[in-house]
Structure formats: structure tokens, C-alpha cells
Design an enzyme around this catalytic site. Sequence first.
Site, PDB file in Angstrom:
ATOM      1  N   GLU A  24      30.971  22.920  44.422  1.00 27.92           N
ATOM      2  CA  GLU A  24      31.976  23.587  43.588  1.00 27.92           C
ATOM      3  C   GLU A  24      33.240  22.729  43.495  1.00 27.92           C
ATOM      4  O   GLU A  24      33.714  22.202  44.495  1.00 27.92           O
ATOM      5  CB  GLU A  24      32.334  24.949  44.199  1.00 27.92           C
ATOM      6  CG  GLU A  24      33.411  25.672  43.388  1.00 27.92           C
ATOM      7  CD  GLU A  24      33.745  27.047  43.948  1.00 27.92           C
ATOM      8  OE1 GLU A  24      32.837  27.889  44.019  1.00 27.92           O
ATOM      9  OE2 GLU A  24      34.914  27.254  44.318  1.00 27.92           O
ATOM     10  N   ALA A  58      41.213  30.476  39.122  1.00 26.08           N
ATOM     11  CA  ALA A  58      41.413  30.934  40.489  1.00 26.08           C
ATOM     12  C   ALA A  58      42.837  30.570  40.918  1.00 26.08           C
ATOM     13  O   ALA A  58      43.306  29.469  40.638  1.00 26.08           O
ATOM     14  CB  ALA A  58      40.386  30.303  41.426  1.00 26.08           C
TER      15      ALA A  58
HETATM   16  P1  FAD Z   1      32.663  42.855  41.320  1.00 29.47           P
HETATM   17  O1  FAD Z   1      31.233  42.584  41.477  1.00 29.47           O
HETATM   18  O2  FAD Z   1      33.073  43.601  40.078  1.00 29.47           O
HETATM   19  O3  FAD Z   1      33.146  43.675  42.616  1.00 29.47           O
HETATM   20  C1  FAD Z   1      34.534  43.934  42.858  1.00 29.47           C
HETATM   21  C2  FAD Z   1      34.640  45.230  43.653  1.00 29.47           C
HETATM   22  O4  FAD Z   1      34.258  46.330  42.808  1.00 29.47           O
HETATM   23  C3  FAD Z   1      33.709  45.306  44.873  1.00 29.47           C
HETATM   24  O5  FAD Z   1      34.359  46.000  45.885  1.00 29.47           O
HETATM   25  C4  FAD Z   1      32.523  46.107  44.354  1.00 29.47           C
HETATM   26  O6  FAD Z   1      31.821  46.800  45.383  1.00 29.47           O
HETATM   27  C5  FAD Z   1      33.215  47.089  43.417  1.00 29.47           C
HETATM   28  N1  FAD Z   1      32.340  47.584  42.348  1.00 29.47           N
HETATM   29  C6  FAD Z   1      31.463  46.877  41.593  1.00 29.47           C
HETATM   30  N2  FAD Z   1      30.869  47.674  40.687  1.00 29.47           N
HETATM   31  C7  FAD Z   1      31.389  48.913  40.868  1.00 29.47           C
HETATM   32  C8  FAD Z   1      31.185  50.189  40.237  1.00 29.47           C
HETATM   33  N3  FAD Z   1      30.320  50.330  39.227  1.00 29.47           N
HETATM   34  N4  FAD Z   1      31.904  51.263  40.684  1.00 29.47           N
HETATM   35  C9  FAD Z   1      32.793  51.133  41.721  1.00 29.47           C
HETATM   36  N5  FAD Z   1      33.013  49.957  42.359  1.00 29.47           N
HETATM   37  C10 FAD Z   1      32.334  48.868  41.936  1.00 29.47           C
HETATM   38  N6  FAD Z   1      37.902  34.224  41.310  1.00 29.47           N
HETATM   39  C11 FAD Z   1      38.535  33.578  40.299  1.00 29.47           C
HETATM   40  O7  FAD Z   1      39.593  34.024  39.845  1.00 29.47           O
HETATM   41  N7  FAD Z   1      37.995  32.417  39.753  1.00 29.47           N
HETATM   42  C12 FAD Z   1      36.843  31.884  40.190  1.00 29.47           C
HETATM   43  O8  FAD Z   1      36.395  30.851  39.689  1.00 29.47           O
HETATM   44  C13 FAD Z   1      36.157  32.537  41.254  1.00 29.47           C
HETATM   45  N8  FAD Z   1      34.983  32.052  41.729  1.00 29.47           N
HETATM   46  C14 FAD Z   1      34.317  32.728  42.724  1.00 29.47           C
HETATM   47  C15 FAD Z   1      33.081  32.225  43.161  1.00 29.47           C
HETATM   48  C16 FAD Z   1      32.381  32.866  44.174  1.00 29.47           C
HETATM   49  C17 FAD Z   1      31.056  32.323  44.621  1.00 29.47           C
HETATM   50  C18 FAD Z   1      32.933  34.027  44.790  1.00 29.47           C
HETATM   51  C19 FAD Z   1      32.214  34.699  45.918  1.00 29.47           C
HETATM   52  C20 FAD Z   1      34.158  34.534  44.356  1.00 29.47           C
HETATM   53  C21 FAD Z   1      34.859  33.901  43.316  1.00 29.47           C
HETATM   54  N9  FAD Z   1      36.079  34.385  42.822  1.00 29.47           N
HETATM   55  C22 FAD Z   1      36.740  33.734  41.805  1.00 29.47           C
HETATM   56  C23 FAD Z   1      36.705  35.579  43.422  1.00 29.47           C
HETATM   57  C24 FAD Z   1      36.329  36.911  42.702  1.00 29.47           C
HETATM   58  O9  FAD Z   1      36.684  36.874  41.349  1.00 29.47           O
HETATM   59  C25 FAD Z   1      37.095  38.037  43.404  1.00 29.47           C
HETATM   60  O10 FAD Z   1      36.703  38.130  44.748  1.00 29.47           O
HETATM   61  C26 FAD Z   1      37.033  39.415  42.778  1.00 29.47           C
HETATM   62  O11 FAD Z   1      37.918  40.280  43.503  1.00 29.47           O
HETATM   63  C27 FAD Z   1      35.659  40.068  42.840  1.00 29.47           C
HETATM   64  O12 FAD Z   1      34.812  39.514  41.959  1.00 29.47           O
HETATM   65  P2  FAD Z   1      33.285  40.019  41.840  1.00 29.47           P
HETATM   66  O13 FAD Z   1      32.708  39.263  40.737  1.00 29.47           O
HETATM   67  O14 FAD Z   1      32.620  40.037  43.154  1.00 29.47           O
HETATM   68  O15 FAD Z   1      33.563  41.567  41.387  1.00 29.47           O
END
Ligand code: FAD
Length: 305
Positions: A24, A58
Site C-alpha cells: 500500500e 486518508a
Molecule cells: P463500514 O464497513 O461502513 O463500517 C463502519 C462502521 O459501521 C463499523 O462499525 C460497522 O460495523 C458499522 N456498520 C456497517 N454497516 C452497518 C449497518 N448496516 N448498520 C449499522 N452499522 C453498520 N480511510 C480513508 O480515509 N482512506 C483510505 O484510503 C483508507 N484505506 C483503508 C484501508 C484499509 C485496508 C482499512 C482497514 C481502512 C482504511 N481506511 C481508509 C479507514 C476506513 O475508511 C475507516 O476505518 C472507516 O471508519 C470505516 O470504513 P469501513 O469501510 O470499514 O466502514
Amino acid sequence: MALSSGYMAGVPERLAAGRTLSFEYYPPAGAAARRGALLTATRLARRHPDFVSVTYGAGGGDRGRTREMVAHIAFGHVSGRHRCPVVPHLTCVGHTRAEIRGLLADHMEVGVGDLLALAGDPRPGEPPGDFRYAADLVEFVRTETDFSVGVAAFPEVHPDSPDRVADRRHLAAKLEMADFGITQFFFDSRDYRLMVDELSDLGCTTPVLAGVMPVTNPESVKRFAKMNGTRTPKELWNRLEAADADERLRIACDQAASMIADLVEMDVPGIHLYSLNVPEAVEGVLDRLGEGYFSTAGRPLGTGL
Ligand code: FAD
């Protein structure tokens, strides 16, 4: 009508061929740092990653930089003869459907075929946009493109989740819609094992690559860890903080390589190295592991899938 990306062998095919290795990068601010990041990508292309990914916005970074770095790598300007898929990260919070459609079209134009779909974290004062959860973005990307789609997974549970059960339920549902997952970094391989078992109990078998962070910058990594809910082992941090730069690199590479060896014992489908754009860290880790860990090992330049 779904847009077509002119798909080359992407992440799912590479996962089907064996354990993957990926790196990454982040697109830094400033022309000199951007040149440095592209040089890092060129240098590390010699290590035959199955794919590389580029973060998006990010830490509040300028989102246009992602598109630029993705385009450079995707055109092979920096990776020479070893062309591998470049996987842009895309966060949906704060974006309208039209904006996301435009970003997807930009990526498609440069031959991207795989995407990491994320919620992202709202920026202060930013309006909510048309999407709330990453799963909403996955659904949209599926209707708009033929990209393969990866999603984020949190072995130690996402910090916004009310409890572990809810976290795993939402994660399993999201992974079911996706082609692969990539974890947040973690420092105890048992957290990865437990997450995979919990997902399997929910009937979810989508491959989840382990995100591994060689800690070359303990101060920044501790800050990220606090935001992500990742535990930072006190003993490791004490050693890192007491070390000079050379010694710190050595400790970081030893720790990451040892954790990868554990994860490979657990039959992890792939390792995603958070490079922080430090080529020496990635090289140090791979040199310690030697041959035989990844399906790419020994594959001649330019003969990627
Ligand atoms: P989600 O999957 O939407 O989850 C977020 C929260 O919502 C979780 O607590 C989940 O349990 C909850 N949730 C999901 N669906 C529901 C539902 N239907 N009802 C109620 N609750 C629900 N951030 C950046 O800004 N830029 C990046 O490039 C970036 N790259 C990343 C790469 C990786 C590999 C990882 C692990 C994280 C990265 N992040 C990045 C961070 C990420 O955007 C944040 O951690 C964000 O807060 C959560 O993203 P997510 O896609 O896991 O969200």
C-alpha cells in the site's frame, strides 16, 4: 449500462493462483514527495507484488492526488515491465452518487479493474453525502462497473461498532458482497485468526488479506492505531522508541516478518504490506522471509498473470 474496464487479471484471479503479496502507498503532498513515492513504487515493483493499492483522502489529504498516482502506476510509467493491478481506495462518506460515478470513470479510463471500497471518516464540516456505509458503495460499484471489489476488515473490531457481535455481522454481510477483504494493521496474529473463525461461523469464507505494518515511525503508527482501535504492544514500542533509525528499521522488519510467518502458518490468503512509502521496510521484511511465501516468488519480470 455497466461501464467496462477492459479487465486484466485482477485481484480475485491472483488470489485463486496462490498467496498474494501486495503493497500500500499513499499519495503525498508536494511535488518532491510525489516523485519520491513514484520512485518507491518503481523500486518495489522489482519485488513482484500481485497488486499495489493507493489510499484515498486518508488524513484529510487532497483526493485528486490518488487519481494521479493511480494513473501513473496503472500506465506502467513507474512499474516498468512488471505491470500489476493498481487498486485505488475509494471512500464514500461526503460524496454524491454523481461524484463517485465520475471517480469510477476516471479510474476505468486508466485501466483500473479492482477497487477497495470504504466508508471513510467524515471530515469536519463536510455534508453527509449519498452513502453511509461501505456496503452501500460496494452495491453502487457493482451496478456501475465490472470492477472486482475489496473491503476493509478490523480484526480488533471497528471502533464505532457497538459490540463485537454487531461488528462481525456487518463485516460478514459486507464481505459476502465483495471479492476480498484487507485488514487494518494489528500486532497479534491471534486477532486475525479469531476474526476469520468468527466469520466462518457466520458462513463467510471471502478471502481476507492480512494488513501488516512494519513500524518505521512509531509516533505516527501509534496515532493511527488510536483512531483504528488497534492495540500497540508496550514492549515493542519501548524498544522502537529507544532505538536510532537503523535499529528501528531492523526491529520493525523483524517484528513484521515474524508475524507474517505466523500468519502463513494460519494459511492466510495474502499479505498486504502497509509501506508508508518506505521501500527499505518492505525490502527488509521480504529479505527476512526469503523465498516460498508468496505465489509470485520467482516469477520472472513481466510474466504476471
Ligand atoms: P463500514 O464497513 O461502513 O463500517 C463502519 C462502521 O459501521 C463499523 O462499525 C460497522 O460495523 C458499522 N456498520 C456497517 N454497516 C452497518 C449497518 N448496516 N448498520 C449499522 N452499522 C453498520 N480511510 C480513508 O480515509 N482512506 C483510505 O484510503 C483508507 N484505506 C483503508 C484501508 C484499509 C485496508 C482499512 C482497514 C481502512 C482504511 N481506511 C481508509 C479507514 C476506513 O475508511 C475507516 O476505518 C472507516 O471508519 C470505516 O470504513 P469501513 O469501510 O470499514 O466502514
